[in-house]
Write a protein that holds these residues in place. Structure first.
Motif, PDB file in Angstrom:
ATOM      1  N   MET A  10      10.833  -1.713  -6.932  1.00 41.59           N
ATOM      2  CA  MET A  10      11.550  -1.605  -5.663  1.00 41.59           C
ATOM      3  C   MET A  10      10.624  -1.185  -4.545  1.00 41.59           C
ATOM      4  O   MET A  10      10.666  -1.676  -3.439  1.00 41.59           O
ATOM      5  CB  MET A  10      12.665  -0.554  -5.783  1.00 41.59           C
ATOM      6  N   GLN A  11       9.809  -0.208  -4.870  1.00 42.08           N
ATOM      7  CA  GLN A  11       9.052   0.393  -3.796  1.00 42.08           C
ATOM      8  C   GLN A  11       7.572   0.239  -4.073  1.00 42.08           C
ATOM      9  O   GLN A  11       7.037   0.771  -5.046  1.00 42.08           O
ATOM     10  CB  GLN A  11       9.421   1.866  -3.661  1.00 42.08           C
ATOM     11  N   SER A  12       6.917  -0.442  -3.229  1.00 44.63           N
ATOM     12  CA  SER A  12       5.475  -0.605  -3.318  1.00 44.63           C
ATOM     13  C   SER A  12       4.805   0.637  -2.744  1.00 44.63           C
ATOM     14  O   SER A  12       5.408   1.403  -2.002  1.00 44.63           O
ATOM     15  CB  SER A  12       5.057  -1.831  -2.528  1.00 44.63           C
ATOM     16  N   LEU A  18       2.497  -1.499   2.318  1.00 48.14           N
ATOM     17  CA  LEU A  18       3.432  -2.271   3.121  1.00 48.14           C
ATOM     18  C   LEU A  18       3.763  -3.596   2.438  1.00 48.14           C
ATOM     19  O   LEU A  18       2.863  -4.297   1.968  1.00 48.14           O
ATOM     20  CB  LEU A  18       2.800  -2.561   4.503  1.00 48.14           C
ATOM     21  N   GLU A  19       5.048  -3.926   2.377  1.00 45.95           N
ATOM     22  CA  GLU A  19       5.467  -5.229   1.878  1.00 45.95           C
ATOM     23  C   GLU A  19       6.147  -6.025   2.996  1.00 45.95           C
ATOM     24  O   GLU A  19       6.763  -5.446   3.889  1.00 45.95           O
ATOM     25  CB  GLU A  19       6.423  -5.068   0.703  1.00 45.95           C
ATOM     26  N   LEU A  53       4.380 -13.121   1.073  1.00 41.34           N
ATOM     27  CA  LEU A  53       5.635 -12.380   1.236  1.00 41.34           C
ATOM     28  C   LEU A  53       6.152 -11.908  -0.114  1.00 41.34           C
ATOM     29  O   LEU A  53       5.911 -12.559  -1.145  1.00 41.34           O
ATOM     30  CB  LEU A  53       6.678 -13.277   1.910  1.00 41.34           C
ATOM     31  N   SER A  54       6.874 -10.787  -0.101  1.00 43.49           N
ATOM     32  CA  SER A  54       7.440 -10.232  -1.335  1.00 43.49           C
ATOM     33  C   SER A  54       8.967 -10.305  -1.360  1.00 43.49           C
ATOM     34  O   SER A  54       9.566 -10.279  -2.428  1.00 43.49           O
ATOM     35  CB  SER A  54       7.058  -8.752  -1.475  1.00 43.49           C
ATOM     36  N   TRP A  55       9.579 -10.298  -0.174  1.00 47.25           N
ATOM     37  CA  TRP A  55      11.033 -10.164  -0.094  1.00 47.25           C
ATOM     38  C   TRP A  55      11.626 -11.353   0.645  1.00 47.25           C
ATOM     39  O   TRP A  55      11.000 -11.915   1.536  1.00 47.25           O
ATOM     40  CB  TRP A  55      11.401  -8.893   0.669  1.00 47.25           C
ATOM     41  N   VAL A  56      12.860 -11.655   0.282  1.00 46.97           N
ATOM     42  CA  VAL A  56      13.572 -12.694   1.023  1.00 46.97           C
ATOM     43  C   VAL A  56      15.048 -12.299   1.118  1.00 46.97           C
ATOM     44  O   VAL A  56      15.654 -11.890   0.139  1.00 46.97           O
ATOM     45  CB  VAL A  56      13.389 -14.085   0.366  1.00 46.97           C
ATOM     46  N   ARG A  57      15.567 -12.357   2.346  1.00 44.00           N
ATOM     47  CA  ARG A  57      16.984 -12.030   2.525  1.00 44.00           C
ATOM     48  C   ARG A  57      17.787 -13.310   2.633  1.00 44.00           C
ATOM     49  O   ARG A  57      17.427 -14.206   3.400  1.00 44.00           O
ATOM     50  CB  ARG A  57      17.200 -11.206   3.799  1.00 44.00           C
ATOM     51  N   TYR A  61       5.030   0.012  10.181  1.00 45.21           N
ATOM     52  CA  TYR A  61       4.481   0.740   9.027  1.00 45.21           C
ATOM     53  C   TYR A  61       4.032   2.140   9.444  1.00 45.21           C
ATOM     54  O   TYR A  61       4.333   3.139   8.762  1.00 45.21           O
ATOM     55  CB  TYR A  61       3.309  -0.059   8.464  1.00 45.21           C
ATOM     56  N   ALA A  62       3.346   2.240  10.572  1.00 46.19           N
ATOM     57  CA  ALA A  62       2.880   3.549  11.047  1.00 46.19           C
ATOM     58  C   ALA A  62       4.045   4.507  11.241  1.00 46.19           C
ATOM     59  O   ALA A  62       3.932   5.705  10.975  1.00 46.19           O
ATOM     60  CB  ALA A  62       2.102   3.379  12.354  1.00 46.19           C
ATOM     61  N   HIS A  63       5.192   3.981  11.672  1.00 47.22           N
ATOM     62  CA  HIS A  63       6.343   4.847  11.925  1.00 47.22           C
ATOM     63  C   HIS A  63       7.234   5.001  10.700  1.00 47.22           C
ATOM     64  O   HIS A  63       8.341   5.523  10.823  1.00 47.22           O
ATOM     65  CB  HIS A  63       7.125   4.329  13.133  1.00 47.22           C
ATOM     66  N   GLY A  64       6.761   4.541   9.545  1.00 51.18           N
ATOM     67  CA  GLY A  64       7.470   4.887   8.322  1.00 51.18           C
ATOM     68  C   GLY A  64       8.142   3.742   7.610  1.00 51.18           C
ATOM     69  O   GLY A  64       8.679   3.944   6.512  1.00 51.18           O
ATOM     70  N   ALA A  65       8.144   2.543   8.207  1.00 52.94           N
ATOM     71  CA  ALA A  65       8.807   1.437   7.523  1.00 52.94           C
ATOM     72  C   ALA A  65       7.976   1.005   6.318  1.00 52.94           C
ATOM     73  O   ALA A  65       6.754   0.882   6.406  1.00 52.94           O
ATOM     74  CB  ALA A  65       9.000   0.265   8.474  1.00 52.94           C
ATOM     75  N   ASP A  66       8.656   0.725   5.201  1.00 56.01           N
ATOM     76  CA  ASP A  66       7.963   0.290   3.988  1.00 56.01           C
ATOM     77  C   ASP A  66       8.013  -1.224   3.818  1.00 56.01           C
ATOM     78  O   ASP A  66       7.271  -1.780   3.013  1.00 56.01           O
ATOM     79  CB  ASP A  66       8.609   0.948   2.759  1.00 56.01           C
ATOM     80  N   MET A  67       8.900  -1.857   4.548  1.00 54.23           N
ATOM     81  CA  MET A  67       9.044  -3.301   4.411  1.00 54.23           C
ATOM     82  C   MET A  67       9.357  -3.874   5.784  1.00 54.23           C
ATOM     83  O   MET A  67      10.135  -3.296   6.538  1.00 54.23           O
ATOM     84  CB  MET A  67      10.174  -3.617   3.420  1.00 54.23           C
TER      85      MET A  67
END
Lengths: 666, 666, 666
Positions: free
Chosen positions: C12-14, C17-18, C45-49, C357-363
């Motif tokens: 789930m969590q890399s 950054l993903e 890319l790792s994710w797809v919505r 990413y710098a502000h905390g986003a992981d994806m």
């Protein structure tokens, strides 16, 4: 007493400019009619329009038809020597009729019924109204169709005024569904066209479709544009129904409708195809205030109007009328309906009359004979003051009539060297997909026309259906939806072409072409538009063209092309990207050009196409009708007209004073 | 304990300024009432207004009348020595009532019912509401009509607030039809008045008439203005119904209504005729922001308010009250309802109080005693903070009370030398026929008043019904509809008259006079207006007056006249055309004059009429009440007041500091 | 072929950054899916919505559930090595559903039903819609809850878009009454809270209450704010219902919702409490045009966006997600929905990704894979052009992916030294009681955040419920409603605090505190606000702070205090009155500070709190994530980043070019 002129086909068309006036016998005591008719003829008028708002007088109660007053009015006018244009009264159904059948009333975009009490209070989709309109028109046509004094017919009045093309009624919804079923055949075809895979918008049946108002967010642009097309078709069929009745009962009499400026709500070419003469209503003062110019330029042209807007619509309606255009209403002084209502400079009524003739109009009719002292338009000036005295406009009409005799007869406007494309479906496309608040197709089209006019160029306005043979240059400022047949005809004719941004960017279903924009124009130009952006007013782009840098705004595209780059963007964003590209046949502009950039691009294109041009004429405008050369001075200082040294002046002189008109032959 | 003052007619009117306050016992615990009353009296207040929003407390359930709390409140206040003004609660019917009878609710111009939850949620035409209002008013009047502490009555509250004069309900439609049948007698007479020969608008019966909202285009202006007149009459009859009940059950007690500034939705003279004292609500801070001044001038007067607007309404409501005017609500600090709510400068509450007295007010009541900590007006300041501590306004009231004693008693305002005509039907005429977005009759009237004030002139505002004897000059800035009787009385009195553009331009039915404008004014001036135009903001006309050229805008007329031309237009359009004409009795201005041109024209007119004037007073304003001279400094620097050298100063000094007030006798 | 990744919690969590992308299989032919999936993976890319607008495809007719296409799509994507985020489709119910149950549709503020044809056409209070939404969500969750390729769930889409939190339907009215009964217990308690003693607004029963639209005048602010709270609670319970179903059927899979910027219509903390990860949709171009900056600054940042707005929302949604934040939609180029739609500068897609990413986003997931050629968003750019070629955004994503590998893994954002309070109920309070058109809490909060950012400060956004331990300084720009528990926790922690004007000015029931404002803040500061005023744009106040005078506007308060005065007003009105007061714990600002004054006050406060700061960074912005230092250049010239001399640069360099990103460790 002047002899009456019973209808004779050869009297229809004079070989000189003829003038007329709008008259409302139902608004004045019968005892005035005789004297009014005599004075009209005395002034030199030939035509008089009557009847187009008189339903309540023709039929004061259901079925109680009263023609005797109209019989008398037509008789009085005809015997005075005037040719009557009779209007069908469908623009204003009487109160008893809308009370009997409330579904006649139109519904506004919020869903509110628009009530009786002014005019145009009907929904084009009301089946009941179609029946009732047909009934009164047929009754009129039967009675007056072959009347010796009735020379022509006007259908209804100013379609589209007061935002009345679009009605959101239940009747419109019902008719829209039928129209869609007709257009698409299957609901799957509609789903594909509208792109209902997006946002789960899929429909299961035509009966599920609603009108595109009061949504949470904007509808599919195809949904919206189909509603516009449907509404346009409703106008066409309503008008066509009346035209058919008139043709049946009034054989040989030409049929017209009086269009408006600044209205692109329905396809005027389509309606024009069903009538014999396109006429329109010329109100340059309000047109200026509602128009494209900056406040500074509005101040500069306050009492002359935009020097190009009126000419543009003459040329447009000449195309709509397939060569035949009239002015049905000419502003004779200040009017009542604009945000402000300034007076035209003294001399402008004369100037506008000659401008109409120069641009191809054969008849100019003034609105109206006598200023009315009551109701909504009591501030609308006329040839006479409310007390019957001649007003300024009257004097100017008298001057025009004196001048007509000084011109050689039989002048006809020739096909121009330059064509400007105006395409209604493209206008609707940019309305449905504006993609930026500043993109205004009406202003862009006028700007291009104005640039051509400042170079002294005569322009024909054309639709995509028009013949292109013989043009040296074709200008297409906003042709979003390009027809492949048009492209083929353009390719085969000798004309050079200049396309504005967004050209070819949408399919007829308002989708992006598979090959990317400019879609079908790839037959002429090897390029793709890979990015578009709309830009706010406060941001300026720079375009390097030749050695000069020009400001630009509104819209910018990123182009990928193998064609030569003729101008490029400069600045921190994509410096050097193409702003104008082209080959030996066609050019494409990647930006909305205005001001100096537009003059530069238009001038270059004319030179490239080998079209002779004047230097920038400033506030002077010129036009040609057959052997006649016209010049008009919209400025505040005198100016020399571009006449050959051997020119013979029939009206005015070489040095033209402000508000002046010169007519010469060379 | 101060002795209570039971009602005695001779106590009604003091020979000095009296002060009061608005109080809402239903909003505070009973245990506070006693102390509040004591502190009011201690401060020096004489009057207290109660009850005007308390219907839900008087009748919490249908028919369940609860008077004991009001009995006690009045008792406590009266015993403290305060004279009670009791308000009828009809401005806010309770929820249960509108739920029982939903047709009480008003309907907005789009046709949407306006819901309960604030105030003024009733339609003046609701028959049910008239019954219910009469029921509660009669019950109150019976109980308190001869109460020893109830000295006066206020009917309802601020007619017209929140755009509530006009309701587009079914009840209003019904009543409008009856009103029209009464006015016109026959439908043919209505058809003639409205000009329904135009656009096929003819009606067959009064039952066919609808309200003039949601039309396709504007209605006949006579249709619109008749709806305004009808709505005004509905206010008058609703108010008159209450006044009759109060007169019956509260004999001898004066009846008032608290009017608003900047509201011309109904004829205040007509409502004023049915009451004894006109009172009004003084909110200069919001008045400034909503008012006529430029943003620069709004910034300049941000914390003082427009130096003329408040005085104008004092003078207007003095006319409405036939000499008797009160301030029912005086802003005591910043409030809550404007677009922004700045604080007045310290000292302004005192200044406004003296300004009111100088302009004829006998009583000034502050809104409100204690700032409320909840609901819509919690940001509205009061004499006390929400916690009961004195706020700034309290201190200033204390200062006024100390100053009152220093003035001689019995001063009465005298008839002025100068009258300014304010005519409600004329205001409605320009609203129904604006003919240009910039024409703003309210601003024009105030501009003329302000120019007179800057010359130090006391002004009486008059309607056309008022006595004109004794005036040296009559100014009519926007008298579109002139009554022939008024013209005759004006002709016979000694006054010189100055008329603004559009004067006499409409008949009572809103038609153009047969003789052309200025219609009935031809009895005074030999002239006709043969053209009018409205002008956009960005265009400036030039007027040559004496040796000076002045800018002008908004409106220009072309005049044909045998009268001397006193000023003329200069420029490229109709250079030399008359801008001001006149003879020994009357002058007519063909342009909306503002700024320097207005000062020039008003100053000249005063000189011509022999009215002594000051040089331009800048930010100083003066006023006279009997022997008392007042000066007010609205500026940012000290200024010398125009007092005779022998003047005796009772308040302030000859050199008046900013926000200062001086009162002297000479 | 890359091996598929069946769901494993540890995937789930890399620790890096993903990246991901939004994909709509229902909009493309099945034959493209395979290739699309392959190219996504190829790009890195790792994710797809998928799925969030596909209800009509899942259930084309009532009860006819069709999953096979979605089965296949998920299979194709999963087998390609992508982790699927599956969206519930409730943001767009199908046509057949709203035709079956018309009370699903929302109603706008005028009372008009908002029709089908776009998205978000449902009322949160519709009981029927809750049932139907639960039915489809449960069906989906049962089918895909434990699907090996479905790694996460998104509920609905962009709550609040198109103004859809508030519906004025009958269903909403019914639910509002129940909510009020629950909240208040008795109608008397409601009457007390709403202050219905004012204007006779008293209610007799909850059944009498109506929604606060279409009133004659504004409702009680408590009535209005209760409707906002109710509406917020409806969103929470609608979302919670779906979260519960997903947790039951998809155990272990995190649940998210994609929030929007610039929307405070409901309490995001409350909704955030029911999900596992807060995600949001990043559209800085439109955000700039709709935002707080002047036109000059909008021109300056036209192609970069506001340098602080995006970071602000990252920090806000990090708080909403209790530390976990994703970007679900990142603008990849120009879009379609703003007033104008300019292109971002080349490089901005990369910059925004690193900023997130710098502000905390992981994806970070881009919207969308391929530009669609039809329907409403056809002008919305994507990673691929409509014809499938890579667009600019694609190239920038590839660059980011290459850079990811150059950074050390495992960086986590630490708690900041500085907290900024954002409180939804306070925002609603100033909306319900604006007291001045210029007071804009959203702009004020962003201005404070921007000032901190210009000093290089990392900020945590906190609600009043958040832990305050460890902060050196707490900034509360617009905390109108202060919770006493919050004050106590603030008092006990070590932080210094700065409060903006209006802080503590309202009780939870929107009343003025008995002790006057700042109410509960009296525990920290001995002061009362005795006057507030709102000021128009054209008026400027002066504030003397240190030796400098600064302009200020919008809002001014008069304070009575025993605390030291740190800055004061200067000028003609209340010269010397306190503008900033404070003691060793807390400071209170009596004015809306902007520009230089705000920089001065924020800088001083940081110094006072002992927080190290940079000099004003101009157009540079910095941020820290664990050991990583980031700098971003939003300006037009190169700038030196504030890195230690020994810094090691992993991305970029010390001298940062425009649109540049630098990442270093020290």
């Amino acid at each position: 007493m002047i002899a009456p002129i019973p209808f004779q086909p050869d009297q229809m068309q004079s070989d000189r400019l003829e003038l007329g006036v709008c008259y409302y016998p139902e608004q004045w005591p019968r005892e005035k009619w005789q004297d009014d008719a005599r004075r009209m003829k005395e002034l030199g008028l030939s035509w008089v329009r009557v009847g187009e708002f008189a339903w309540a007088h023709m039929e004061p109660r259901p079925g109680d038809l009263r023609w005797e007053w109209l019989d008398e009015a037509i008789d009085v006018l005809g015997r005075a020597g005037l040719k009557v244009i009779l209007g069908t009264p469908t623009a204003a159904p009487p109160k008893w009729l809308v009370d009997l059948y409330p579904d006649i009333l139109p519904v506004d975009t919020k869903g509110t019924v628009r009530k009786f009490g002014a005019r145009r209070h009907y929904c084009f989709s009301s089946r009941r109204y179609r029946q009732e309109a047909a009934r009164i028109v047929e009754a009129m046509a039967k009675r007056y169709g072959t009347h010796p004094f009735v020379y022509a017919w006007q259908i209804d009045n100013e379609y589209g005024d007061h935002d009345t093309v679009y009605s959101y009624s239940k009747e419109a919804e019902r008719a829209f569904r039928l129209w869609l079923a007709e257009r698409y055949g299957t609901i799957d075809a509609l789903n594909a066209a509208w792109g209902t895979n997006f946002w789960s918008m899929r429909y299961g049946a035509f009966e599920e479709i609603e009108l595109p108002n009061n949504l949470v967010e904007e509808p599919s642009p195809t949904h919206l544009v189909d509603f516009i097309r449907f509404s346009s078709d409703q106008v066409k069929s309503f008008n066509g129904m009346q035209a058919d009745l008139l043709r049946r009962h009034a054989p040989g009499r030409p049929v017209t409708h009086n269009f408006m400026s600044n209205n692109f709500d329905f396809d005027h070419y389509e309606v024009g195809a069903d009538i014999d003469i396109a006429s329109w209503d010329v109100y340059p003062m309000g047109g200026l205030l509602n128009g494209r110019l900056s406040d500074d330029n509005k101040a500069r042209y306050l009492r002359t109007g935009d020097p190009d807007q009126t000419a543009f619509y003459h040329d447009l309606y000449r195309a709509v009328g397939r060569g035949r255009v009239w002015v049905m209403e000419q502003q004779p002084g200040p009017v009542n309906w604009a945000s402000h209502n300034q007076a035209p400079a003294d001399g402008m009524v004369r100037l506008w009359t000659w401008l109409a003739y120069a641009h191809g109009a054969d008849m100019v009719s003034y609105f109206r004979w006598r200023q009315i002292h009551y109701a909504q338009e009591q501030f609308h000036s006329a040839l006479l003051l409310p007390n019957g005295e001649p007003d300024q406009g009257y004097q100017e009409v008298a001057q025009v009539i004196a001048e007509i005799a000084r011109l050689p007869a039989g002048a006809r406007r020739k096909k121009a060297e330059v064509a400007l494309v105006v395409d209604y479906p493209s206008r609707w496309a940019s309305r449905a997909l504006p993609q930026g608040r500043s993109y205004d197709a009406t202003a862009i089209g006028l700007d291009w026309y104005a640039a051509l006019s400042r170079y002294g160029i005569d322009v024909d306005i054309v639709g995509q259906h028009c013949d292109l043979d013989g043009y040296a240059a074709v200008f297409a400022p906003d042709l979003l939806i390009v027809d492949a047949v048009f492209v083929e005809r353009l390719a085969q004719c000798g004309a050079k072409a200049l396309f504005g941004p967004r050209s070819g960017s949408k399919t007829p279903n308002l989708q992006i072409p598979t090959s990317l924009p400019p879609g079908p124009l790839n037959a002429l130009l090897d390029m793709q538009v890979v990015r578009v952006e709309s830009l706010p007013e406060f941001h300026i782009e720079s375009v390097l063209h030749g050695n000069e840098t020009y400001p630009a705004s509104v819209w910018r595209e990123t182009i990928r092309t193998s064609e030569p780059v003729l101008a490029s963007f400069s600045g921190e964003y994509r410096d050097g990207a193409p702003a104008l590209v082209g080959n030996s046949k066609a050019r494409y502009l990647a930006v909305v050009a205005q001001g100096d950039l537009l003059m530069k691009v238009i001038g270059d294109t004319l030179d490239w196409a080998g079209v002779a041009r004047q230097p920038d004429l400033g506030d002077l405008r010129v036009s040609r009708r057959g052997p006649l050369h016209f010049a008009f001075n919209f400025g505040k200082v005198s100016a020399e007209v571009p006449a050959a040294t051997e020119a013979v002046f029939h009206v005015g002189e070489r040095i033209l004073t402000p508000i002046g008109v010169a007519v010469w032959t060379e």
